[in-house]
Design an enzyme around this catalytic site. Structure first.
Site, PDB file in Angstrom:
ATOM      1  N   ASN A 188      43.703  35.318-120.569  1.00 56.15           N
ATOM      2  CA  ASN A 188      43.772  35.442-122.023  1.00 56.15           C
ATOM      3  C   ASN A 188      42.400  35.293-122.694  1.00 56.15           C
ATOM      4  O   ASN A 188      42.182  35.820-123.772  1.00 56.15           O
ATOM      5  CB  ASN A 188      44.741  34.368-122.532  1.00 56.15           C
ATOM      6  CG  ASN A 188      44.604  34.115-124.001  1.00 56.15           C
ATOM      7  OD1 ASN A 188      45.044  34.918-124.829  1.00 56.15           O
ATOM      8  ND2 ASN A 188      43.955  33.010-124.372  1.00 56.15           N
ATOM      9  N   SER A 225      45.462  42.344-122.939  1.00 59.67           N
ATOM     10  CA  SER A 225      44.641  43.445-123.421  1.00 59.67           C
ATOM     11  C   SER A 225      44.778  43.470-124.938  1.00 59.67           C
ATOM     12  O   SER A 225      44.755  42.412-125.586  1.00 59.67           O
ATOM     13  CB  SER A 225      45.115  44.736-122.756  1.00 59.67           C
ATOM     14  OG  SER A 225      44.466  45.853-123.270  1.00 59.67           O
ATOM     15  N   ASP A 270      35.391  27.859-117.597  1.00 60.76           N
ATOM     16  CA  ASP A 270      34.616  28.848-118.349  1.00 60.76           C
ATOM     17  C   ASP A 270      34.653  30.137-117.526  1.00 60.76           C
ATOM     18  O   ASP A 270      34.116  30.181-116.414  1.00 60.76           O
ATOM     19  CB  ASP A 270      33.172  28.333-118.517  1.00 60.76           C
ATOM     20  CG  ASP A 270      32.259  29.346-119.188  1.00 60.76           C
ATOM     21  OD1 ASP A 270      32.679  30.500-119.404  1.00 60.76           O
ATOM     22  OD2 ASP A 270      31.102  28.979-119.487  1.00 60.76           O
ATOM     23  N   LYS A 325      38.443  46.204-123.195  1.00 52.18           N
ATOM     24  CA  LYS A 325      39.909  46.243-123.075  1.00 52.18           C
ATOM     25  C   LYS A 325      40.400  47.534-122.403  1.00 52.18           C
ATOM     26  O   LYS A 325      41.360  47.497-121.637  1.00 52.18           O
ATOM     27  CB  LYS A 325      40.575  46.053-124.441  1.00 52.18           C
ATOM     28  CG  LYS A 325      40.307  44.672-125.081  1.00 52.18           C
ATOM     29  CD  LYS A 325      40.893  43.506-124.300  1.00 52.18           C
ATOM     30  CE  LYS A 325      40.756  42.182-125.030  1.00 52.18           C
ATOM     31  NZ  LYS A 325      41.254  41.029-124.273  1.00 52.18           N
ATOM     32  N   TYR A 373      34.261  45.930-127.690  1.00 50.63           N
ATOM     33  CA  TYR A 373      35.596  45.323-127.549  1.00 50.63           C
ATOM     34  C   TYR A 373      36.527  46.324-126.856  1.00 50.63           C
ATOM     35  O   TYR A 373      37.169  46.004-125.846  1.00 50.63           O
ATOM     36  CB  TYR A 373      36.161  44.917-128.917  1.00 50.63           C
ATOM     37  CG  TYR A 373      37.486  44.182-128.806  1.00 50.63           C
ATOM     38  CD1 TYR A 373      37.543  42.896-128.272  1.00 50.63           C
ATOM     39  CD2 TYR A 373      38.684  44.777-129.194  1.00 50.63           C
ATOM     40  CE1 TYR A 373      38.758  42.218-128.142  1.00 50.63           C
ATOM     41  CE2 TYR A 373      39.898  44.106-129.069  1.00 50.63           C
ATOM     42  CZ  TYR A 373      39.929  42.834-128.549  1.00 50.63           C
ATOM     43  OH  TYR A 373      41.132  42.172-128.418  1.00 50.63           O
TER      44      TYR A 373
HETATM   45  N1  LIG Z   1      44.172  37.969-132.497  1.00 48.81           N
HETATM   46  C1  LIG Z   1      44.300  39.266-132.351  1.00 48.81           C
HETATM   47  O1  LIG Z   1      44.435  40.021-133.332  1.00 48.81           O
HETATM   48  C2  LIG Z   1      44.357  39.862-130.951  1.00 48.81           C
HETATM   49  C3  LIG Z   1      44.930  41.146-130.806  1.00 48.81           C
HETATM   50  C4  LIG Z   1      44.999  41.712-129.549  1.00 48.81           C
HETATM   51  C5  LIG Z   1      44.507  41.029-128.450  1.00 48.81           C
HETATM   52  N2  LIG Z   1      43.944  39.784-128.607  1.00 48.81           N
HETATM   53  C6  LIG Z   1      43.417  39.122-127.399  1.00 48.81           C
HETATM   54  O2  LIG Z   1      44.084  37.892-127.220  1.00 48.81           O
HETATM   55  C7  LIG Z   1      43.249  37.001-126.489  1.00 48.81           C
HETATM   56  C8  LIG Z   1      43.271  35.630-127.164  1.00 48.81           C
HETATM   57  O3  LIG Z   1      42.730  35.742-128.458  1.00 48.81           O
HETATM   58  P1  LIG Z   1      43.308  34.933-129.720  1.00 48.81           P
HETATM   59  O4  LIG Z   1      43.733  35.931-130.710  1.00 48.81           O
HETATM   60  O5  LIG Z   1      44.252  33.902-129.287  1.00 48.81           O
HETATM   61  O6  LIG Z   1      41.947  34.301-130.297  1.00 48.81           O
HETATM   62  P2  LIG Z   1      41.356  32.812-130.243  1.00 48.81           P
HETATM   63  O7  LIG Z   1      42.266  31.882-130.939  1.00 48.81           O
HETATM   64  O8  LIG Z   1      39.950  32.952-130.714  1.00 48.81           O
HETATM   65  O9  LIG Z   1      41.387  32.452-128.684  1.00 48.81           O
HETATM   66  C9  LIG Z   1      40.439  32.912-127.761  1.00 48.81           C
HETATM   67  C10 LIG Z   1      40.342  31.891-126.653  1.00 48.81           C
HETATM   68  O10 LIG Z   1      39.432  32.376-125.642  1.00 48.81           O
HETATM   69  C11 LIG Z   1      38.589  31.301-125.295  1.00 48.81           C
HETATM   70  N3  LIG Z   1      37.331  31.715-124.660  1.00 48.81           N
HETATM   71  C12 LIG Z   1      36.310  32.426-125.183  1.00 48.81           C
HETATM   72  N4  LIG Z   1      35.316  32.528-124.278  1.00 48.81           N
HETATM   73  C13 LIG Z   1      35.725  31.862-123.167  1.00 48.81           C
HETATM   74  C14 LIG Z   1      35.145  31.577-121.908  1.00 48.81           C
HETATM   75  N5  LIG Z   1      33.914  32.000-121.582  1.00 48.81           N
HETATM   76  N6  LIG Z   1      35.863  30.849-120.997  1.00 48.81           N
HETATM   77  C15 LIG Z   1      37.108  30.400-121.298  1.00 48.81           C
HETATM   78  N7  LIG Z   1      37.701  30.609-122.486  1.00 48.81           N
HETATM   79  C16 LIG Z   1      37.006  31.332-123.410  1.00 48.81           C
HETATM   80  C17 LIG Z   1      38.339  30.573-126.606  1.00 48.81           C
HETATM   81  O11 LIG Z   1      37.814  29.270-126.387  1.00 48.81           O
HETATM   82  P3  LIG Z   1      36.570  28.744-127.300  1.00 48.81           P
HETATM   83  O12 LIG Z   1      37.003  28.951-128.723  1.00 48.81           O
HETATM   84  O13 LIG Z   1      36.427  27.343-126.890  1.00 48.81           O
HETATM   85  O14 LIG Z   1      35.408  29.607-126.905  1.00 48.81           O
HETATM   86  C18 LIG Z   1      39.766  30.548-127.154  1.00 48.81           C
HETATM   87  O15 LIG Z   1      40.508  29.506-126.572  1.00 48.81           O
HETATM   88  C19 LIG Z   1      41.867  37.644-126.423  1.00 48.81           C
HETATM   89  O16 LIG Z   1      41.673  38.207-125.129  1.00 48.81           O
HETATM   90  C20 LIG Z   1      41.945  38.742-127.473  1.00 48.81           C
HETATM   91  O17 LIG Z   1      41.119  39.825-127.173  1.00 48.81           O
HETATM   92  C21 LIG Z   1      43.880  39.183-129.836  1.00 48.81           C
END
Ligand SMILES: NC(=O)c1ccc[n+]([C@@H]2O[C@H](COP(=O)([O-])OP(=O)(O)OC[C@H]3O[C@@H](n4cnc5c(N)ncnc54)[C@H](OP(=O)(O)O)[C@@H]3O)[C@@H](O)[C@H]2O)c1
Length: 287
Positions: A94, A145, A67, A163, A159
């Site tokens: 990530n 990011s 975590d 970032k 957010y």
């Molecule tokens: N999807 C987009 O459009 C997008 C665009 C640009 C950047 N990003 C970035 O990409 C990264 C991954 O996001 P994603 O799109 O893959 O979304 P996602 O599927 O919701 O994945 C986010 C991950 O972060 C984990 N997480 C949250 N709080 C945490 C904590 N305290 N300790 C450890 N793990 C934690 C979540 O686990 P739990 O669910 O168990 O909490 C989940 O595994 C993020 O940093 C996000 O800002 C996403």
């Protein structure tokens, strides 16, 4: 890192239970890297465990709890990895989530919690990983990011705050650790089809029909939905860029992922701040 070095490399990925983290952990392991797919809660990692079972648990991948908001959890897990494998070559920061709401309405505890995960979470893991990377005189840190780390959208102040801060932190860190053979790379995806939208926190006060931000919220949601349908990318595409950055002999400082993100960033870079603001205002306040 040369392709032939991959099988002796050790990687740690945070937030691997879904989305970009899950796909990156799998892709690194499928390329022979010994990968520690760390997850917020072991019980929530069923999707990852299902995939591993289908692969008959043959991948060089271990799932551990981490975590990022809990210093003890970060230290214990990183210590365990270093004791077990003796090294960490790649760290993918990530873990993160989105939050939508007007800044005026965001309770301080929510703002703090957001920074605690998206920014301080990355700092905790980096601080625990740097001693072993320095000792090795080698390492790659990839911070996930976002396009939202270069361009801020309305109702995403915390957010973008996290970032934009991660971007500055990464640039500064890259100067500090270059002397130890450690590279720091930023990955900046546009909209990616993951659980991100579903897990996005919504600030209740902004979602009320009588909120002064109700109209803006409606347009913001419609814009995201439209971009999800028309110009979003897959988590696999992001994972591939992460692997490309890791295996490049001279990696870039930043990798923008997705045509939409590239186009918007090009517009921003070709305009003055006030010209770009006019463009953004036009798209969010159409009439
Ligand atoms: N999807 C987009 O459009 C997008 C665009 C640009 C950047 N990003 C970035 O990409 C990264 C991954 O996001 P994603 O799109 O893959 O979304 P996602 O599927 O919701 O994945 C986010 C991950 O972060 C984990 N997480 C949250 N709080 C945490 C904590 N305290 N300790 C450890 N793990 C934690 C979540 O686990 P739990 O669910 O168990 O909490 C989940 O595994 C993020 O940093 C996000 O800002 C996403």
């Amino acid at each position: 890192m040369e392709k032939e070095d991959l099988t002796s490399a050790v990687a740690v990925v945070t937030g691997s239970s879904s989305g970009i983290g899950l796909e990156t952990s799998l892709l690194l392991a499928r390329n022979g890297i010994h990968t520690y797919a760390t997850v917020h809660n072991i019980d929530g990692a069923f999707e990852l465990f299902d995939i591993l079972k289908k692969d008959k648990n043959k991948l060089p991948l271990e799932v551990l709890a981490l975590d990022v908001t809990d210093q003890n959890s970060v230290r214990t897990t990183i210590d365990r990895i270093v004791n077990e494998s003796g090294r960490i070559d790649i760290l993918v920061n990530n873990a993160g989530y989105g939050l939508i709401g007007a800044l005026e309405d965001i309770p301080m505890n929510e703002a703090r919690a957001h920074f605690d995960t998206n920014l301080f979470g990355a700092i905790r893991v980096i601080q625990n990983v740097l001693p072993i990377m320095r000792k090795q005189k080698k390492g790659t840190i990839l911070n996930i990011s976002s396009m939202g780390g270069r361009i801020a959208f309305p109702l995403s102040s915390t957010y973008s705050g996290t970032k934009f801060a991660l971007e500055g932190l990464s640039e500064s860190l890259s100067y500090e650790v270059e002397q130890f053979g450690i590279k720091v790379i930023l990955i900046e995806p546009g909209v990616v089809r993951t659980n991100f939208g579903k897990s996005m926190k919504k600030i209740e006060k902004t979602t009320k029909a009588n909120s002064p931000y109700a109209k803006l919220l409606e347009i913001r949601e419609a814009t995201r939905k439209e971009r999800l349908q028309t110009s979003s990318i897959s988590q696999e595409e992001v994972a591939k860029v992460i692997l490309q950055a890791i295996t490049s002999p001279e990696p870039e400082a930043r990798y923008v992922v997705g045509e939409d993100a590239k186009r918007l960033l090009e517009s921003k870079n070709s305009m003055t701040d006030s010209e770009f603001k006019k463009l953004m205002m036009k798209s969010f306040f159409k009439d």
